[in-house]
Design a protein around this motif. Structure first.
Motif, PDB file in Angstrom:
ATOM      1  N   VAL A 249      -2.763  -1.001  -1.631  1.00  0.00           N
ATOM      2  CA  VAL A 249      -1.985   0.063  -0.981  1.00  0.00           C
ATOM      3  C   VAL A 249      -0.655  -0.517  -0.475  1.00  0.00           C
ATOM      4  O   VAL A 249      -0.572  -1.707  -0.148  1.00  0.00           O
ATOM      5  CB  VAL A 249      -2.782   0.737   0.174  1.00  0.00           C
ATOM      6  CG1 VAL A 249      -3.914   1.580  -0.377  1.00  0.00           C
ATOM      7  CG2 VAL A 249      -3.303  -0.287   1.166  1.00  0.00           C
ATOM      8  N   GLU A 258      -7.850   7.681   4.439  1.00  0.00           N
ATOM      9  CA  GLU A 258      -7.424   8.277   3.170  1.00  0.00           C
ATOM     10  C   GLU A 258      -6.070   8.942   3.264  1.00  0.00           C
ATOM     11  O   GLU A 258      -5.940  10.077   3.685  1.00  0.00           O
ATOM     12  CB  GLU A 258      -8.498   9.233   2.682  1.00  0.00           C
ATOM     13  CG  GLU A 258      -9.668   8.406   2.210  1.00  0.00           C
ATOM     14  CD  GLU A 258     -10.648   9.166   1.379  1.00  0.00           C
ATOM     15  OE1 GLU A 258     -10.302  10.269   0.914  1.00  0.00           O
ATOM     16  OE2 GLU A 258     -11.751   8.653   1.215  1.00  0.00           O
ATOM     17  N   GLU A 261      -1.936  11.828  -1.230  1.00  0.00           N
ATOM     18  CA  GLU A 261      -0.971  11.558  -2.308  1.00  0.00           C
ATOM     19  C   GLU A 261       0.045  12.689  -2.394  1.00  0.00           C
ATOM     20  O   GLU A 261       1.172  12.494  -2.818  1.00  0.00           O
ATOM     21  CB  GLU A 261      -1.711  11.503  -3.657  1.00  0.00           C
ATOM     22  CG  GLU A 261      -2.828  10.490  -3.706  1.00  0.00           C
ATOM     23  CD  GLU A 261      -2.377   9.192  -4.307  1.00  0.00           C
ATOM     24  OE1 GLU A 261      -1.909   9.229  -5.452  1.00  0.00           O
ATOM     25  OE2 GLU A 261      -2.482   8.160  -3.608  1.00  0.00           O
ATOM     26  N   GLU A 262      -0.396  13.905  -1.974  1.00  0.00           N
ATOM     27  CA  GLU A 262       0.441  15.065  -2.274  1.00  0.00           C
ATOM     28  C   GLU A 262       1.695  15.140  -1.409  1.00  0.00           C
ATOM     29  O   GLU A 262       1.814  14.426  -0.409  1.00  0.00           O
ATOM     30  CB  GLU A 262      -0.364  16.366  -2.167  1.00  0.00           C
ATOM     31  CG  GLU A 262      -0.856  16.695  -0.787  1.00  0.00           C
ATOM     32  CD  GLU A 262      -2.306  16.240  -0.560  1.00  0.00           C
ATOM     33  OE1 GLU A 262      -2.947  16.795   0.315  1.00  0.00           O
ATOM     34  OE2 GLU A 262      -2.758  15.298  -1.243  1.00  0.00           O
ATOM     35  N   SER A 263       2.599  16.037  -1.818  1.00  0.00           N
ATOM     36  CA  SER A 263       3.861  16.203  -1.106  1.00  0.00           C
ATOM     37  C   SER A 263       3.657  17.055   0.142  1.00  0.00           C
ATOM     38  O   SER A 263       2.903  18.034   0.125  1.00  0.00           O
ATOM     39  CB  SER A 263       4.855  16.891  -2.039  1.00  0.00           C
ATOM     40  OG  SER A 263       5.921  17.426  -1.284  1.00  0.00           O
ATOM     41  N   TYR A 291       1.274  12.210   4.297  1.00  0.00           N
ATOM     42  CA  TYR A 291       1.646  12.795   2.988  1.00  0.00           C
ATOM     43  C   TYR A 291       2.266  11.683   2.148  1.00  0.00           C
ATOM     44  O   TYR A 291       2.796  10.706   2.693  1.00  0.00           O
ATOM     45  CB  TYR A 291       2.644  13.938   3.157  1.00  0.00           C
ATOM     46  CG  TYR A 291       2.005  15.233   3.630  1.00  0.00           C
ATOM     47  CD1 TYR A 291       1.150  15.963   2.804  1.00  0.00           C
ATOM     48  CD2 TYR A 291       2.263  15.726   4.904  1.00  0.00           C
ATOM     49  CE1 TYR A 291       0.562  17.152   3.226  1.00  0.00           C
ATOM     50  CE2 TYR A 291       1.685  16.910   5.344  1.00  0.00           C
ATOM     51  CZ  TYR A 291       0.829  17.614   4.505  1.00  0.00           C
ATOM     52  OH  TYR A 291       0.244  18.773   4.932  1.00  0.00           O
ATOM     53  N   GLY A 292       2.224  11.887   0.837  1.00  0.00           N
ATOM     54  CA  GLY A 292       2.651  10.820  -0.072  1.00  0.00           C
ATOM     55  C   GLY A 292       4.152  10.620  -0.146  1.00  0.00           C
ATOM     56  O   GLY A 292       4.613   9.569  -0.603  1.00  0.00           O
ATOM     57  N   ASP A 293       4.940  11.626   0.280  1.00  0.00           N
ATOM     58  CA  ASP A 293       6.391  11.534   0.020  1.00  0.00           C
ATOM     59  C   ASP A 293       7.238  11.416   1.290  1.00  0.00           C
ATOM     60  O   ASP A 293       8.446  11.609   1.240  1.00  0.00           O
ATOM     61  CB  ASP A 293       6.858  12.742  -0.802  1.00  0.00           C
ATOM     62  CG  ASP A 293       6.477  14.074  -0.180  1.00  0.00           C
ATOM     63  OD1 ASP A 293       5.759  14.067   0.843  1.00  0.00           O
ATOM     64  OD2 ASP A 293       6.899  15.115  -0.718  1.00  0.00           O
TER      65      ASP A 293
END
Ligand code: FAD
Ligand code: NAP
Length: 539
Positions: A249, A258, A261-263, A291-293
């Motif tokens: 990671v 966890e 991954e999502e935006s 969030y992933g972004d």
């Protein structure tokens, strides 16, 4: 072989000199002994621990969970050691490092209260001559700078500083006997992680606390507390598994939390707020992986920033003070802080906040501090003003490599390193967590261990192959620096005046120093080795 030094003493010939006895220097010594190298460590302080030896300010603790912020090389220690809190305090981490030093009998090769002042490379016999402020002069094949990324305290050169009649302290040079602020008018300058950790505690002690803030910072409640024995048991049942997952990671930590991954932009505002609320409750730095972004897309980042800004307004009762505390920059581009009661401290009647961005500090007077629009009478000033990060400790040593070129000259426009491990022109000189490695943008203990093991393997390789020198090539170094910058450009990390860029120290070249992304970095280091130390010249 030996010769006389200018003091008439014998010059010791060593295999390796290690500078610094923090987490990095201690492990480098351990690995050097495994290789049967004759090693000497020099340490400026009078004990081991580095960061955790120097930073004894009230509230100092780690913000990576204690089960992850620890050595993994000693598997028995990892099972035996019992951390007591979710985030270990400075005294507990210092006790841990002292235990490691005792357990492996490290102290006998560490010379304390000794600062290395110079290291010069002699091309004739490929040896480094290292000198100290105690008159030591030793020669060695290898030098490892384990001098720390955050070890060179930065005290701004305010006019009048030395005429102040009260006491001054820097968080990174805190007195061992502690400080009692009872009944005192205290000023804290700086609201980075050190300020944010110490302010709530100093506020409880001082008669009055004035916080001088230049840039407001984001901070997520740490929700520290006793470490759940069940968590400890679960981690210990598969410690290696957790360490392996952490290598996959980006930050090298939190693999079992966890991250999404999502935006952030895919969720509705209501879903997003619920989501952020859960991460806020989880506490600490993991908020940035909710969030992933968040560190890639400005629009996504703003949703998290606005959530954190709202939290400040909810906590701080005086709306004018709250507005001063609300940051206006990208969340995460300065190191995110984790706190215990930081914003709540401003609700106390004995705490006031002064905006020194609007009215800068002009001078320290004998009685206190003068900004461009007011004077403050103080009995004590705490400098929570951070560090000359990543390069400060290295550049304060007179390091001279091939052709007598100094590191200061080679780095005059910013640090130049290959993988953060070596700088071209300085054969056999290694830096642990040097610029261009994940270092401060990672869980640092695993990053330190990886560097120490890489260096030890490299020395073993040289010996096994009858070679005595290794040096980064200029081409590999240039390519790597370009890559470090390309990766940084894909993120939002460059977007504010952070110490990652050197922006906190007047006159320092502004270059983004750490490498972002542990897994890609580890893959590159392994590939370099697999290809016979690609990018390094050996002879
Ligand atoms: P250091 O611990 O800095 O040790 C370097 C040593 O070198 C020092 O003892 C210094 O005296 C010595 N030295 C330097 N120059 C010389 C010289 N010329 N001669 C002789 N000796 C010299 N990282 C995380 O991953 N998680 C955290 O939660 C975290 N919390 C932190 C909290 C604070 C308050 C600070 C300041 C840093 C924190 N860090 C954290 C980063 C921390 O610095 C590293 O995690 C780690 O402790 C670095 O270890 P080191 O051995 O590389 O360097
Ligand atoms: P820092 O993050 O660099 O913060 C220094 C503070 O001093 C900033 O608010 C800065 O303002 C201010 N400052 C500096 N010079 C100033 C001046 N001339 N006038 C007014 N204000 C000035 O330093 P730090 O808080 O010691 O933290 C450094 C790093 O150490 C952290 O980012 C983190 O990596 C590590 N650390 C971690 C923890 C933890 O929780 N585990 C705790 C402490 C430290 P500007 O922002 O405007 O420059």
């Amino acid at each position: 072989m030996s010769e006389a030094n200018p003091n008439g003493c014998e010059v010791r010939e060593l295999d390796i000199v290690i500078v610094g006895a923090g987490i990095a220097g201690c492990y480098m010594l351990y690995k050097s002994r495994e290789l049967r190298l004759e090693a000497q460590v020099f340490e400026a302080g009078d004990g081991v621990g580095g960061t955790w030896y120097w930073n004894r300010y009230p509230g100092a603790r780690c913000d990576i969970e204690s089960m992850e912020y620890s050595y993994q090389f000693d598997k028995e220690l990892q099972q035996e050691w019992e951390w007591t809190e979710r985030y270990a305090s400075q005294p507990e981490i210092l006790a841990y490092i002292n235990h490691v030093a005792d357990r492996h009998d490290l102290r006998k090769d560490i010379q304390f209260e000794t600062r290395v002042t110079s290291a010069h490379f002699d091309e004739g016999d490929a040896r480094w001559t290292v000198e100290t402020d105690r008159g030591d002069r030793v020669r060695a094949c290898f030098v490892v700078m384990a001098t720390g990324c955050l070890s060179s305290a930065n005290t701004p050169d305010f006019p009048g500083l030395h005429d102040f009649a009260g006491e001054t302290y820097h968080t990174g040079r805190w007195p061992h006997e502690g400080v009692d602020f009872t009944g005192k008018r205290v000023g804290v300058i700086g609201t980075g992680s050190s300020g944010i950790q110490s302010i709530p505690i100093i506020a409880k002690q001082a008669e009055h606390l004035t916080v001088f803030q230049r840039t407001p910072n984001y901070s997520v409640p740490a929700h520290n507390g006793p470490l759940d024995p069940e968590v400890q048991k679960r981690v210990k049942a598969d410690y290696d598994g957790l360490r392996d997952r952490n290598r996959e990671v980006p930050f090298g930590a939190f693999a079992d939390v966890e991250g999404a991954e999502e935006s952030a932009l895919e969720a509705s505002p209501e879903e997003r707020d619920g989501h952020y609320e859960r991460w806020w409750e989880n506490g600490g730095l993991t908020f940035l992986v909710s969030y992933g972004d968040l560190m890639f897309d400005p629009a996504a980042n703003i949703t998290a920033a606005e959530f954190a800004q709202r939290k400040i307004r909810e906590v701080v009762k005086d709306p004018a003070v709250a507005e001063l505390l609300v940051p206006d920059q990208t969340i995460g581009c300065k190191r995110l802080c984790a706190d215990t009661g930081y914003f709540e401290a401003y609700n106390r009647p004995n705490v006031s906040l002064v905006d020194v961005r609007k009215a800068p500090i002009q001078e320290i007077t004998p009685e206190g501090l003068l900004t461009s629009d007011a004077e403050f009478e103080l009995d004590a000033i705490v400098f929570a003003t951070g560090f000359d990060a990543m390069t400060g400790a290295l550049l304060s040593i007179d390091i001279r490599g091939r052709d007598g070129v100094s590191l200061a000259e080679a780095w005059s426009e910013g640090p130049r390193c290959y993988l953060g491990l070596q700088s071209a022109g300085f054969p056999n000189l290694f830096t642990i967590t040097g610029p261009g490695s994940p270092s401060v943008l990672s869980n640092m203990i695993p990053s330190i261990e990886q560097h120490v093991e890489w260096i030890a393997d490299c020395i073993a390789y040289l010996r096994a192959n009858g070679k005595s020198q290794i040096e980064a090539t200029v081409e590999a170094q240039n390519d790597w620096i370009d890559h470090v910058n390309e990766v940084a450009d894909m993120t939002l990390y460059r977007g504010c005046n952070s110490w990652y860029l050197g922006a906190n120290v007047p006159g320092k070249p502004q270059v983004f120093m750490p490498y972002i992304g542990v897994p890609a970095y580890l893959a590159k280091c392994n590939e370099v080795v697999a290809n016979g130390y690609e990018g390094f010249a050996t002879r």
